[in-house]
Design a protein around this motif. Structure first.
Motif: not given
Length: 395
Positions: A359-361, A224-226, A323-327
């Motif tokens: 996932v956040v870009f 996703r875009k941030l 269980k992980s999220d990526v920034y």
């Protein structure tokens, strides 16, 4: 010279004569060859194509041994896919080599190979290895150790062909080419093959198989875009963008472990300080290639003693947290190419219990590398859907 001893023109250099290469025939039955390994449909299709490649008559030429690429998404289970290939060559009386770019990957693979092949002798080679003078039917080595061999193996498997130090190092490419018998076979493994290999595959010059789905049948998380201002501005103003803090809190609230990638080592400590000010009750740490406590911090992160880990691309590969999220902050950095972004994004969604990790870009602007990374992830999801490798609700 430091690793292997000084070499002088006046010193006698010996090498053994190689026997003829053997063909991995899989006992004539692909079903039997694949059945014992419990592979998914996508894994079986790729392994089957590779087995057919191994069974083809040797075509050694001036260009070197024949090559085959397994292009598998991150978390697809590349290691399990090579087991039937190794078995086919071993059953024919051949010797196999599995090369990985880093010592920690080699040490992680060693017990898995020994368990999969309990009747074979597995030799593990890396800088300072006590087994460097032993001979086994399976050799597991870092890519630098391939300099020890000349036409010694019937099958050479090179894992993470795109990774440092193998990528763009002519010396290691030369060593790998010479380690295989002239009529032997190569298997390349990668989630992000270098552009030249991708072009060869697209033009039909490099036989290959794609594994577009993970074993759990869920699509890869699409980044996703941030839009936020750059890290250096955060540090100058001594505050974090509110949208980033909100998103991080949402990830932590859902129980995820958070990888937060930055582009430069010098940003880790001050950025971590700002994060600790924003979320003082959340255990978090920072680490990099120069951190002597890196292994301990990664272990604490795996065990959920640390909930957020600020790091660099040193952890873009080889670390799986269920269980992980990526920034990725400063995702527009020149240091983050398409391959690096895909590998970092690949830390999320690997577990069947949390297959849709975030996932956040996070960046002030959108770049070509980010666009290409998102495009490749979406393309793999489309291929997986059309191939029937995704669960019905995602096709």
């Amino acid at each position: 010279c430091l690793a292997m001893g000084r070499s002088r023109a006046c010193t006698l250099l010996l090498h053994g004569a190689a026997g003829p290469a053997v063909r991995g025939t899989a006992g004539g039955s692909l079903t039997a060859a694949l059945g014992r390994w419990g592979l998914s449909a996508a894994q079986s299709a790729a392994a089957g194509a590779a087995l057919r490649f191994l069974a083809e008559p040797p075509v050694g030429s001036s260009a070197g041994p024949a090559r085959f690429l397994i292009w598998a998404v991150t978390g697809a289970g590349k290691t399990e896919m090579i087991f039937p290939l190794l078995q086919a060559v071993l059953d024919a009386g051949g010797r196999v080599l599995v090369a990985a770019p880093r010592r920690d990957v080699v040490l992680e693979l060693a017990p898995r190979l020994s368990k999969a092949f309990p009747d074979e002798q597995v030799i593990t080679l890396y800088g300072g290895s006590p087994e460097r003078w032993k001979r086994g039917s399976i050799t597991l080595a870092t890519t630098h150790q391939l300099l020890r061999f000349r036409e010694a193996f019937d099958l050479v498997v090179i894992d993470e062909i795109d990774a440092f130090p193998y990528h763009n190092d002519p010396m290691l490419a030369y060593a790998a080419r010479n380690a295989c018998k002239k009529e032997g076979k190569y298997i390349y493994l990668s989630a992000t093959p270098p552009a030249p290999l991708q072009r060869e595959a697209a033009r039909g010059r490099l036989p290959h198989a794609k594994v577009p789905a993970r074993f759990h049948g869920h699509p890869l998380p699409v980044p996703r875009k941030l839009k936020i201002f750059p890290v250096h501005r955060c540090l100058q103003q001594r505050r974090l963008p509110l949208p980033l803090v909100r998103s991080l809190r949402a990830s932590l609230s859902r129980g995820a472990q958070v990888f937060l990638f930055v582009s430069r080592i010098r940003h880790i400590a001050p950025f971590l300080e700002l994060l600790q000010q924003s979320m003082p009750d959340m255990p978090m740490e920072g680490t990099s290639s120069v951190d002597p406590a890196r292994a301990d911090k990664v272990m604490a992160f795996r065990q959920r003693e640390i909930r957020l880990l600020v790091t660099t691309t040193i952890l873009e590969r080889g670390v799986t947290v269920p269980k992980s999220d990526v920034y990725i902050v400063d995702a527009n950095s020149d240091l983050f190419d398409e391959a690096a972004l895909i590998q970092m994004a690949g830390r999320a969604g690997r577990s069947k219990d949390d297959p849709a990790g975030r996932v956040v870009f996070a960046a002030p602007q959108w770049t070509r590398s980010q666009s290409l990374a998102v495009r490749q992830i979406k393309q793999m999801n489309r291929i997986a859907g059309k191939g029937g490798y995704l669960r019905i609700e995602f096709r």
